[in-house]
Design an enzyme around this catalytic site. Structure first.
Site, mmCIF file in Angstrom:
data_model
loop_
_atom_site.group_PDB
_atom_site.id
_atom_site.type_symbol
_atom_site.label_atom_id
_atom_site.label_comp_id
_atom_site.label_asym_id
_atom_site.label_seq_id
_atom_site.Cartn_x
_atom_site.Cartn_y
_atom_site.Cartn_z
ATOM 1 C CG HIS A 69 3.334 1.021 8.006
ATOM 2 N ND1 HIS A 69 4.249 0.355 7.220
ATOM 3 C CD2 HIS A 69 2.729 1.921 7.205
ATOM 4 C CE1 HIS A 69 4.196 0.858 5.991
ATOM 5 N NE2 HIS A 69 3.289 1.808 5.959
ATOM 6 C CB SER A 210 2.712 0.813 2.801
ATOM 7 O OG SER A 210 3.770 1.667 3.034
HETATM 8 N N1 ARG Z 1 5.030 4.011 4.142
HETATM 9 C C1 ARG Z 1 4.425 4.204 2.880
HETATM 10 C C2 ARG Z 1 2.995 3.712 2.895
HETATM 11 O O1 ARG Z 1 2.463 3.554 3.957
HETATM 12 C C3 ARG Z 1 5.277 3.693 1.760
HETATM 13 C C4 ARG Z 1 6.288 4.679 1.447
HETATM 14 C C5 ARG Z 1 7.249 4.241 0.448
HETATM 15 N N2 ARG Z 1 8.082 5.368 0.227
HETATM 16 C C6 ARG Z 1 9.042 5.409 -0.679
HETATM 17 N N3 ARG Z 1 9.674 6.503 -0.872
HETATM 18 N N4 ARG Z 1 9.317 4.351 -1.362
HETATM 19 O O2 ARG Z 1 2.316 3.614 1.903
#
Ligand code: ARG
Length: 259
Positions: A69, A210
């Protein structure tokens, strides 16, 4: 006209805001700044608009493993402070190979391989991390390390300037799917790992982290994928697990010379 329902909504919002605000300290979430260049395989990835970042792991001189993503366009290697990224080894994404079974709805196979326009030079600050041949599914309770330049609390709009890390504790998949946790929304599969608080802290990754590594006993075991909020004890971070089949996909893709 004043409606009691509006008032209830307003009070709920205020309470939620206070809870979210007060639940954490600073850092990745509850982490600390790493010794500069102690994680020389860490990649900082920037999106085309330069307004979003992701982490990544250098696994070969020309390949970075990250999350599917992540909209990566530019890759910086050997960075500690984000401000100084232009003086690091800067590369452009030549090719993105999304995991063929990535599904953004159920969040499975959130992995992507990024080919760099030019191989990196190995230095004290830039080193690739070799992947093992066998997957190691860490047992519940195992303490693993996560790192990134992501948000340090839920309300921050800014990312961290320096690379931070924190130890997260692996949570059993059954528990992670239980009603109090993710309640099968989405289903936490065998190819995912939940990891977060040790019961005392709010250790977690957050937006901007991420694509970064989940390292258990020094070995790369997963890639930061998703969570609900950050640092919420019963909504731990979820990581794409480098299971046997994922390792096969990575090896096959990075060995193809024509890409
Ligand atoms: N989807 C997030 C990103 O794009 C990462 C989120 C991780 N969240 C968590 N609560 N560990 O950076």
């Amino acid at each position: 006209m004043f409606c009691p329902r509006d008032f209830t909504v307003f009070i709920s919002c205020v309470v939620l805001f206070i809870v979210v605000q007060s639940s954490h300290g600073s850092e990745i979430i509850d982490g600390k700044e790493v010794k500069p260049h102690s994680l020389p395989f860490m990649a900082l990835m920037e999106t085309p608009m330069e307004n979003e970042i992701c982490g990544g792991v250098l696994i070969h001189p020309s390949w970075v493993l990250t999350a599917a993503h992540c909209a990566a366009a530019k890759v910086f290697l050997g960075v500690h402070s984000e401000k100084e990224k232009e003086s690091s080894q800067v590369r452009v994404v030549k090719k993105k190979v999304l995991h063929p079974c990535y599904d953004p709805t159920d969040k499975v196979n959130d992995l992507m391989l990024v080919k760099l326009n030019k191989p990196v030079k190995q230095t004290t600050m830039v080193k690739w991390l070799r992947l093992g041949n066998t997957a190691k599914d860490p047992a519940a309770g195992t303490s693993c390390l996560v790192a990134g330049w992501g948000k340090t609390n839920n309300v921050a709009r800014k990312m961290s300037d320096v690379l931070k890390s924190v130890n997260v504790t692996v949570i059993d998949r059954v528990k992670c799917n239980s009603p109090k946790y993710y309640n099968f929304r989405p289903i936490i599969t065998r190819d995912m790992i939940c990891a977060g608080s040790n019961g005392q802290n709010h250790a977690d990754t957050c937006q901007g982290d991420s694509g970064g590594p989940l390292l258990c006993g020094g070995a790369l075991v997963g890639v930061t994928s998703f969570g609900i909020g950050c640092g919420v004890i019963d909504k731990p971070g979820v990581y794409s697990f480098l299971s046997e089949k994922q390792l096969v996909w990575i090896k096959k893709t990075t060995n193809k010379s024509e890409i």
